[in-house]
Design an enzyme around this catalytic site. Structure first.
Site, PDB file in Angstrom:
ATOM      1  N   ASP A 163      56.598  19.776  78.669  1.00 44.52           N
ATOM      2  CA  ASP A 163      56.179  19.700  77.288  1.00 44.52           C
ATOM      3  C   ASP A 163      54.775  20.680  77.131  1.00 44.52           C
ATOM      4  O   ASP A 163      54.122  21.132  78.219  1.00 44.52           O
ATOM      5  CB  ASP A 163      55.609  18.316  76.787  1.00 44.52           C
ATOM      6  CG  ASP A 163      54.606  17.737  77.672  1.00 44.52           C
ATOM      7  OD1 ASP A 163      54.668  17.730  78.921  1.00 44.52           O
ATOM      8  OD2 ASP A 163      53.678  16.974  76.995  1.00 44.52           O
ATOM      9  N   GLU A 181      53.778  15.266  79.629  1.00 50.68           N
ATOM     10  CA  GLU A 181      52.530  15.051  80.180  1.00 50.68           C
ATOM     11  C   GLU A 181      51.571  15.027  79.465  1.00 50.68           C
ATOM     12  O   GLU A 181      50.271  14.626  79.658  1.00 50.68           O
ATOM     13  CB  GLU A 181      52.549  16.190  81.259  1.00 50.68           C
ATOM     14  CG  GLU A 181      51.460  16.188  82.342  1.00 50.68           C
ATOM     15  CD  GLU A 181      50.161  16.715  82.051  1.00 50.68           C
ATOM     16  OE1 GLU A 181      49.097  16.576  83.033  1.00 50.68           O
ATOM     17  OE2 GLU A 181      50.027  17.478  81.131  1.00 50.68           O
TER      18      GLU A 181
HETATM   19 ZN   LIG Z   1      49.724  20.851  82.153  1.00 48.23          ZN
END
Ligand SMILES: [Zn+2]
Length: 418
Positions: free
Chosen positions: A92, A185
């Protein structure tokens, strides 16, 4: 192992073409969505990577129900018993700036001048010494309307480039290599639904860092405080002495956060309070404060201070109420990594063997590596060659991305000798 000139060019070409492809997949995550992955676009990149791994000849590839790609490149003959080493990067991109319709621009032999982007934005080497140092080298930047996504698609491209090289160069003997691409993340959830049953890495490395040679074994302790202000709404014409305005209560709270302990006023080892989002009405307001500190004791004290601020606001608004909910996000991984020094020692050796100077610095943030480290798998973080993350001025250095890919190859080779 010495990389010949030809290898440099092959590795660079592989990493660059992969990177340019991956950044065009829209994988912006959303921290307000509970489920994993938080956004559908992350599936597109995950599926693309599964296909590419299979096309390279990697047979053990899994895409989990929560959008983790986990794959294994089997050990060379005779290396079946050396430790399994994992390499992790995230799918992401940050939701602070759009990651949709990214139009990466590759500049070969950068002339060292100002680069003009959309919307009067510009990359100015006079303001960015790292950029000035890229003169004569290749870089990749945005068109100025979106972020680039080198955080962390540079990391993905470098790991994929290493897998490709290891398959083509079967004379590089290595142990079992684990490849993990994780969703969300940037949401700070910390590896939700991680497929532990599929993972067998004894040590892992995230490729989620910055400039050439930077390696990170220390990160913030992190918590998110969601502060809810309950006011008392009434007709403003008849509110004298009666109304408690949640909007004003929230503003009051923000004013109590010390300005000298904000992200924009700190660096190095100083922690902060970050008032990251606010919304509300007279009746009810919500404020998100991200709290960060390297020292766990100071971290606890910071969270206590939030409680004091809440009481102080309540004292000023007797008709109102303040509620704080704290979510633990991740912890400083230094202590755990120090317990297993071989993870860092091997990494330093890999940098040295590939001719890169080591620069150890603290991460003013966290990585998925902090979570894995907590679970007992020491996970230092490696540079990727990206800069100015989460913004429209993001760029990446091609020679540094190539160097990161070579470090991955050298690391897995070194562990094969362990
Ligand atoms: Zn990163």
């Amino acid at each position: 192992m010495r990389f010949k000139e030809i290898d440099e060019k092959i590795i660079a070409a592989s990493v660059v073409s992969r990177f340019l492809r991956y950044v065009q997949v829209w994988t912006t995550s959303c921290r307000h969505v509970e489920k994993t992955p938080s956004t559908p676009g992350q599936w597109d990149l995950a599926k693309l990577l599964v296909e590419e791994l299979q096309a390279l000849g990697v047979q053990d590839v899994t895409l989990t129900d929560s959008c983790y790609v986990i794959a294994h490149l089997p050990a060379s003959a005779g290396k079946e018993n050396v430790p399994c080493v994992g390499f992790l990067a995230h799918l992401d991109t940050s939701d602070e700036v759009s990651g949709k319709d990214v139009k990466p621009r590759l500049v070969e032999d950068y002339d060292g001048g100002v680069i003009y982007l959309a919307g009067n934005r510009r990359l100015d080497p006079a303001l960015d010494p790292d950029l000035a140092a890229q003169k004569g080298k290749s870089i990749i930047h945005t068109d100025g309307t979106t972020l680039l996504g080198a955080d962390d698609k540079a990391g993905i491209a470098e790991i994929m480039g290493a897998v490709e090289c290891l398959i083509q160069r079967s004379e590089i003997a290595h142990g079992d290599m684990e490849i993990i691409f994780s969703p969300d993340e940037e949401t700070g959830k910390g590896l939700p639904d991680f497929p532990y049953e599929k993972s067998r890495a004894a040590v892992c490395y995230t490729l989620d860092g910055g400039a050439l040679g930077e390696i990170e074994v220390e990160c913030f302790n992190a918590a998110e405080a969601v502060i809810t202000f309950t006011g008392k709404s009434m007709h403003p014409g008849y509110a004298r002495g009666k109304m408690a305005n949640a909007v004003v209560m929230a503003a009051n709270f923000v004013n109590m956060l010390p300005r000298s302990e904000s992200p924009e006023a700190t660096d190095g080892y100083f922690g902060y309070f970050y008032a990251s989002e606010i919304n509300g009405t007279t009746e009810r307001a919500r404020l998100d404060v991200l709290v960060r500190d390297f020292d766990l004791g100071v971290m606890k004290e910071r969270l206590e201070r939030l409680e004091f601020f809440a009481k102080a606001v309540e004292a000023q608004f007797p008709e109102g109420a303040v509620n704080i909910e704290i979510t633990d996000q991740y912890h400083n991984m230094k202590e755990k990594i120090d317990e297993r020094p071989e993870a860092l020692d091997m990494l330093k050796q890999a940098l040295s063997n590939t001719g890169v100077d080591v620069r150890i610095k603290p991460i003013r943030g966290g990585t998925d590596g902090s979570r894995l480290t907590e679970m007992g798998v020491p996970t230092p973080n490696i540079f990727t060659g990206g800069r100015n993350w989460h913004g429209t001025l993001e760029w990446a250095s091609v020679p540094e991305m190539t160097a990161a890919c070579k470090v991955v190859i050298e690391l897995i080779r070194l562990w094969g000798e362990a």
